[in-house]
Design an enzyme around this catalytic site. Structure first.
Site, PDB file in Angstrom:
ATOM      1  N   GLU A  91       0.806  -1.207   0.000  1.00 47.77           N
ATOM      2  CA  GLU A  91       0.000   0.000   0.000  1.00 47.77           C
ATOM      3  C   GLU A  91       0.844   1.264   0.000  1.00 47.77           C
ATOM      4  O   GLU A  91       1.941   1.293   0.555  1.00 47.77           O
ATOM      5  CB  GLU A  91      -0.946  -0.016   1.204  1.00 47.77           C
ATOM      6  N   CYS A 104       3.466   8.272   1.562  1.00 47.09           N
ATOM      7  CA  CYS A 104       4.025   7.245   2.444  1.00 47.09           C
ATOM      8  C   CYS A 104       4.252   5.991   1.601  1.00 47.09           C
ATOM      9  O   CYS A 104       3.313   5.403   1.070  1.00 47.09           O
ATOM     10  CB  CYS A 104       3.037   6.989   3.578  1.00 47.09           C
ATOM     11  N   CYS A 111       7.310  -7.724   6.465  1.00 44.86           N
ATOM     12  CA  CYS A 111       8.509  -7.296   7.173  1.00 44.86           C
ATOM     13  C   CYS A 111       8.976  -8.449   8.053  1.00 44.86           C
ATOM     14  O   CYS A 111       8.151  -9.150   8.637  1.00 44.86           O
ATOM     15  CB  CYS A 111       8.229  -6.063   8.028  1.00 44.86           C
ATOM     16  N   CYS A 115       8.084  -6.594  15.037  1.00 47.46           N
ATOM     17  CA  CYS A 115       7.678  -5.690  16.123  1.00 47.46           C
ATOM     18  C   CYS A 115       6.267  -6.111  16.542  1.00 47.46           C
ATOM     19  O   CYS A 115       5.397  -6.312  15.687  1.00 47.46           O
ATOM     20  CB  CYS A 115       7.694  -4.235  15.665  1.00 47.46           C
ATOM     21  N   CYS A 118       2.868  -4.222  15.425  1.00 49.89           N
ATOM     22  CA  CYS A 118       2.783  -3.815  14.014  1.00 49.89           C
ATOM     23  C   CYS A 118       2.110  -4.901  13.182  1.00 49.89           C
ATOM     24  O   CYS A 118       2.554  -6.055  13.195  1.00 49.89           O
ATOM     25  CB  CYS A 118       4.185  -3.535  13.483  1.00 49.89           C
ATOM     26  N   CYS A 338      -0.928   4.596  10.016  1.00 47.04           N
ATOM     27  CA  CYS A 338       0.266   3.821  10.349  1.00 47.04           C
ATOM     28  C   CYS A 338      -0.094   2.486  10.967  1.00 47.04           C
ATOM     29  O   CYS A 338      -0.960   2.418  11.838  1.00 47.04           O
ATOM     30  CB  CYS A 338       1.062   4.560  11.408  1.00 47.04           C
TER      31      CYS A 338
HETATM   32  N1  SAH Z   1       9.843  -0.337   9.328  1.00 48.78           N
HETATM   33  C1  SAH Z   1      10.016   1.037   9.546  1.00 48.78           C
HETATM   34  C2  SAH Z   1       9.051   1.930   8.806  1.00 48.78           C
HETATM   35  C3  SAH Z   1       7.624   1.507   8.645  1.00 48.78           C
HETATM   36  S1  SAH Z   1       6.484   1.641   9.941  1.00 48.78           S
HETATM   37  C4  SAH Z   1       9.989   1.359  11.010  1.00 48.78           C
HETATM   38  O1  SAH Z   1       9.638   0.499  11.802  1.00 48.78           O
HETATM   39  O2  SAH Z   1      10.386   2.461  11.363  1.00 48.78           O
HETATM   40  C5  SAH Z   1       6.188   3.394  10.232  1.00 48.78           C
HETATM   41  C6  SAH Z   1       5.906   3.679  11.705  1.00 48.78           C
HETATM   42  O3  SAH Z   1       4.642   3.152  12.129  1.00 48.78           O
HETATM   43  C7  SAH Z   1       6.956   3.071  12.618  1.00 48.78           C
HETATM   44  O4  SAH Z   1       7.354   3.979  13.607  1.00 48.78           O
HETATM   45  C8  SAH Z   1       6.191   1.916  13.220  1.00 48.78           C
HETATM   46  O5  SAH Z   1       6.764   1.483  14.420  1.00 48.78           O
HETATM   47  C9  SAH Z   1       4.815   2.499  13.382  1.00 48.78           C
HETATM   48  N2  SAH Z   1       3.756   1.504  13.580  1.00 48.78           N
HETATM   49  C10 SAH Z   1       3.735   0.208  13.235  1.00 48.78           C
HETATM   50  N3  SAH Z   1       2.582  -0.387  13.624  1.00 48.78           N
HETATM   51  C11 SAH Z   1       1.843   0.568  14.232  1.00 48.78           C
HETATM   52  C12 SAH Z   1       0.547   0.574  14.828  1.00 48.78           C
HETATM   53  N4  SAH Z   1      -0.221  -0.501  14.856  1.00 48.78           N
HETATM   54  N5  SAH Z   1       0.106   1.746  15.332  1.00 48.78           N
HETATM   55  C13 SAH Z   1       0.869   2.863  15.278  1.00 48.78           C
HETATM   56  N6  SAH Z   1       2.089   2.905  14.721  1.00 48.78           N
HETATM   57  C14 SAH Z   1       2.580   1.776  14.207  1.00 48.78           C
HETATM   58 FE1  SF4 Z   2       8.800  -3.966  10.362  1.00 47.35          FE
HETATM   59 FE2  SF4 Z   2       6.558  -3.042  11.443  1.00 47.35          FE
HETATM   60 FE3  SF4 Z   2       8.770  -3.256  12.918  1.00 47.35          FE
HETATM   61 FE4  SF4 Z   2       8.632  -1.350  11.000  1.00 47.35          FE
HETATM   62  S1  SF4 Z   2       7.351  -1.509  12.840  1.00 47.35           S
HETATM   63  S2  SF4 Z   2      10.351  -2.774  11.432  1.00 47.35           S
HETATM   64  S3  SF4 Z   2       7.396  -2.456   9.460  1.00 47.35           S
HETATM   65  S4  SF4 Z   2       7.638  -4.973  11.994  1.00 47.35           S
END
Ligand code: SAH
Ligand code: SF4
Length: 361
Positions: A91, A104, A111, A115, A118, A338
């Protein structure tokens, strides 16, 4: 085999023309057609001699990824679901604001970094996006959005904050960044292109040396004990190393601060004590904070912090002199926020199966 010219930045395209026995400056000419005008048909490139156009038609193509679905939100947010084959989707989201328009962009299908808050991480990892698939997102969005009445592009900023960890797809991301910065392509300033990373320390150093753009770091926790749980890559590159890498990055960064992203998770990382710990952690580092209210998804196991906790957290950071923004949720009606850029990922690591089993026990 047909080559996709969207995979090439200027040096690579110039080398391609030299191989064809052509002058390297043709690269700039062709890039303007591809990226300024969004042209994908060599036949339309009227200032290129016909024999060369014919040669290009035979050998090459300009093939952006295929749009599967396009959605617009009431607040002007737009989202494209892009088909990247094998039943996978990524997306791309456009977020208009009064003084800028931000795209974005995704860097991977899924990924691998797991995390825990996420939804992309939960889906698992399929593959890296190609350069054409990364820059193709800008190509598609630019074509759809066009220019304002002054002739300026609607997209003024790019953030690599979609699906995936950009620094885990380093070479393709840097080639795509080169195109974003190149005047013959998108001509964005380094300050207006942001890479967001969960903290891959060696790749942060490489980015500083090879293509320093604005940096955002997904911090999310002020201690190793908590960050090990939320952002497991922390076990490999703990906070001390991450902070040192941020300091090193600033030596060459186009902005004189790092942005720390901090997802607000109810009862997990949002107390006054966490905020004070965070202040101690970043003591010597010029930085700004971006607080992101957690975007829930099914079976996440987390809740969004309540507004009072977010306010209290923000005030503690602000009273210490930091600039803090709290991310507004945009495009709610089209799930464009996000962590909701779920797309559709066929997990090659079989992590989803593992996760479902964990939930079952
Ligand atoms: N992988 C990279 C960039 C993509 S995610 C990273 O982790 O930085 C972009 C942002 O959204 C990151 O700060 C991530 O931690 C945050 N994010 C991921 N899942 C989320 C969620 N469910 N709610 C709010 N922010 C989230
Ligand atoms: Fe990957 Fe999501 Fe962690 Fe960003 S926040 S590094 S997209 S698992």
């Amino acid at each position: 085999m047909t080559v996709n010219l969207l995979d090439f930045d200027q040096p690579k395209l110039a080398a391609f023309f030299v191989e064809l026995g052509e002058k390297p400056f043709r690269a700039r000419q062709l890039m303007r057609w591809m990226h300024h005008f969004g042209e994908s048909d060599f036949g339309q490139m009227t200032d290129i001699a016909r024999p060369l156009r014919d040669k290009l038609t035979f050998l090459a193509e300009i093939a952006p990824p295929r749009i599967k679905l396009e959605q617009s939100s009431e607040d002007g947010t737009r989202k494209w679901l892009i088909d990247v084959g094998a039943n996978n989707g990524i997306e791309t989201v456009f977020i208009p604001e009064s003084n800028r328009g931000t795209l974005c962009v995704s860097s991977q299908v899924g990924c691998a970094l797991e995390c825990t808050f996420c939804s992309t991480g939960r889906q698992g990892f399929n593959r890296n996006l190609t350069v054409a698939e990364i820059i193709g997102q800008l190509w598609i969005a630019n074509k759809a959005l066009g220019r304002d009445p002054h002739g300026d592009r609607i997209i003024s900023n790019v953030v690599m904050m979609g699906m995936g960890e950009p620094l885990a797809n380093f070479d393709n991301v840097v080639t795509a960044l080169n195109l974003m910065l190149d005047d013959s392509a998108y001509g964005l300033s380094r300050r207006r292109v942001t890479v967001s990373t969960s903290g891959l320390v060696p790749a942060m150093d490489r980015l500083r040396d090879e293509c320093p753009v604005a940096l955002a770091v997904s911090l999310h926790a002020p201690s190793d004990a908590l960050r090990d749980v939320l952002v497991p890559i922390n076990k490999k590159y703990p906070l001390k190393e991450l902070m040192a890498a941020c300091q090193r990055y600033l030596e060459k960064a186009p902005r004189d601060f790092v942005t720390f992203e901090y997802v607000m998770l109810n009862g997990v990382n949002d107390s006054a004590e966490h905020a004070n710990q965070l202040l101690r952690l970043v003591q010597d580092l010029p930085c700004k904070f971006n607080l992101i209210p957690f975007n829930p998804f099914p079976n996440s196991g987390y809740e969004t912090s309540c507004a009072d906790n977010i306010r209290r957290f923000r005030d503690i950071l602000m009273q210490a002199g930091h600039v803090v923004t709290t991310r507004k949720t945009r495009g709610d009606d089209i799930d464009a926020a996000c962590g909701q850029l779920a797309g559709r990922v066929q997990d090659k690591t079989r992590r989803r199966v593992k996760h479902v089993m964990e939930l079952a026990v």
